[in-house]
Scaffold this active site. Structure first.
Site, PDB file in Angstrom:
ATOM      1  N   ASP A  41       0.904  -1.130   0.051  1.00 46.92           N
ATOM      2  CA  ASP A  41      -0.027   0.123   0.013  1.00 46.92           C
ATOM      3  C   ASP A  41       0.833   1.402   0.017  1.00 46.92           C
ATOM      4  OD1 ASP A  41       0.932  -0.364   2.677  1.00 46.92           O
ATOM      5  OD2 ASP A  41      -1.207  -0.636   3.463  1.00 46.92           O
ATOM      6  N   ASN A  61      -9.293  -1.957  12.489  1.00 41.39           N
ATOM      7  CA  ASN A  61     -10.507  -2.062  11.933  1.00 41.39           C
ATOM      8  C   ASN A  61     -10.622  -3.393  11.314  1.00 41.39           C
ATOM      9  OD1 ASN A  61      -9.119  -1.181  10.108  1.00 41.39           O
ATOM     10  ND2 ASN A  61     -10.428   0.474   9.436  1.00 41.39           N
ATOM     11  N   HIS A  73      -8.809  -4.044   8.460  1.00 41.01           N
ATOM     12  CA  HIS A  73      -8.404  -4.040   7.101  1.00 41.01           C
ATOM     13  C   HIS A  73      -7.381  -4.601   6.953  1.00 41.01           C
ATOM     14  CE1 HIS A  73      -5.570  -0.157   8.261  1.00 41.01           C
ATOM     15  NE2 HIS A  73      -4.918  -1.297   8.274  1.00 41.01           N
ATOM     16  N   GLU A 123     -10.100  -0.880   3.503  1.00 44.24           N
ATOM     17  CA  GLU A 123     -10.935  -0.559   4.661  1.00 44.24           C
ATOM     18  C   GLU A 123     -12.085  -1.240   4.614  1.00 44.24           C
ATOM     19  OE1 GLU A 123      -9.037   0.841   6.759  1.00 44.24           O
ATOM     20  OE2 GLU A 123      -8.432   3.044   6.351  1.00 44.24           O
TER      21      GLU A 123
HETATM   22  P1  PGA Z   1       0.294  -2.121  12.836  1.00 45.64           P
HETATM   23  O1  PGA Z   1      -0.524  -2.006  11.707  1.00 45.64           O
HETATM   24  O2  PGA Z   1       1.156  -3.560  12.528  1.00 45.64           O
HETATM   25  O3  PGA Z   1       1.252  -1.121  13.005  1.00 45.64           O
HETATM   26  O4  PGA Z   1      -0.465  -2.390  14.196  1.00 45.64           O
HETATM   27  C1  PGA Z   1      -1.505  -3.078  11.279  1.00 45.64           C
HETATM   28  C2  PGA Z   1      -2.257  -2.527  10.044  1.00 45.64           C
HETATM   29  O5  PGA Z   1      -2.788  -1.246  10.330  1.00 45.64           O
HETATM   30  O6  PGA Z   1      -2.667  -3.007   9.105  1.00 45.64           O
END
Ligand code: PGA
Length: 227
Positions: free
Chosen positions: A67, A126, A128, A133
């Site tokens: 991403d 959330n 995702h 999302e």
């Molecule tokens: P994180 O992020 O590894 O920093 O918890 C994961 C994400 O938001 O996909």
């Protein structure tokens, strides 16, 4: 689906590094989708140490970007490409990268490579995956999206007080679910409920990670995320 709970984040990093190293040993020209975020950083550090020690060779691996925020200047410090390069590609001495800029070019490049062997993923608070999302169904393609308030908040701690860009391009759910194997890394009590929803709840676009159960999925979680 394989779910393993590890005692702490150090063990999580070690076991995750083993997982990828085994796959590179079997197929040196592995095509790997690479998440950024905090969770996989320990794993990447372990892999880098093995490359440095000469016990792991990733020179034929292709790294595929998961991403990227939209609208950033090339030198902007918030570019996820740079985070992928400095945490994974450069220390692992990987020579081939599929960047994510334009969805059509990305999709064509991935197709030419024969798709993904492996997707390394973190779990958004959330639900995702990348920036797919909620709601994102299993066929959601590579595209530009608006970030949800949850993602804007959770991404804030990456950038030392800088604003989080409000839009991003993400590899689609179709790309992620098309990987021959997926590895989901989850750490921390704040992820426990959403991991439970992803693994034990119904498949739903409201929890994009719930579709990972359709793949050859390995989940590595620490004690706090999956007691
Ligand atoms: P994180 O992020 O590894 O920093 O918890 C994961 C994400 O938001 O996909």
């Amino acid at each position: 689906m394989t779910v393993r709970t590890l005692p702490d984040t150090l063990m999580l990093a070690e076991v995750a590094a083993d997982w990828l190293a085994q796959r590179v040993a079997l197929k040196p020209e592995l095509t790997v989708l690479v998440a950024t975020g905090q969770t996989p950083m320990g794993m990447y550090g372990r892999l880098a140490a093995r490359v440095q020690a000469g016990t792991l060779d990733c020179s034929q691996v292709t790294a595929v970007q998961l991403d990227e925020y939209s609208g950033l200047a090339p030198e902007d410090p918030r570019r996820l490409r740079d985070w992928m390069m400095t945490s994974f590609v450069t220390p692992l001495r990987i020579l081939k990268v599929v960047p994510l800029d334009d969805p059509a070019t990305f999709t064509a490049e991935l197709e030419a490579l024969g798709g993904l062997d492996v997707a390394i993923l973190g779990l958004g608070p959330n639900g995702h995956l990348g920036f797919n999302e909620p709601p994102s169904g299993p066929d959601a393609p590579t595209r530009e999206v608006a970030l949800t308030p949850e993602s804007l908040l959770s991404n804030r701690h990456y950038w030392n007080g800088l604003d989080v860009p409000t839009r991003a391009v993400t590899a689609g759910m179709d790309v992620i679910l098309g990987a021959r194997e997926t590895l989901l890394l989850v750490s921390g009590a704040h992820k426990r409920a959403i991991l439970g929803a992803a693994l034990d709840g119904p498949e739903t676009p409201e929890v994009p990670a719930s579709y990972l159960r359709r793949t050859a999925l390995t989940v590595l979680a620490d004690q706090e995320a999956r007691p």
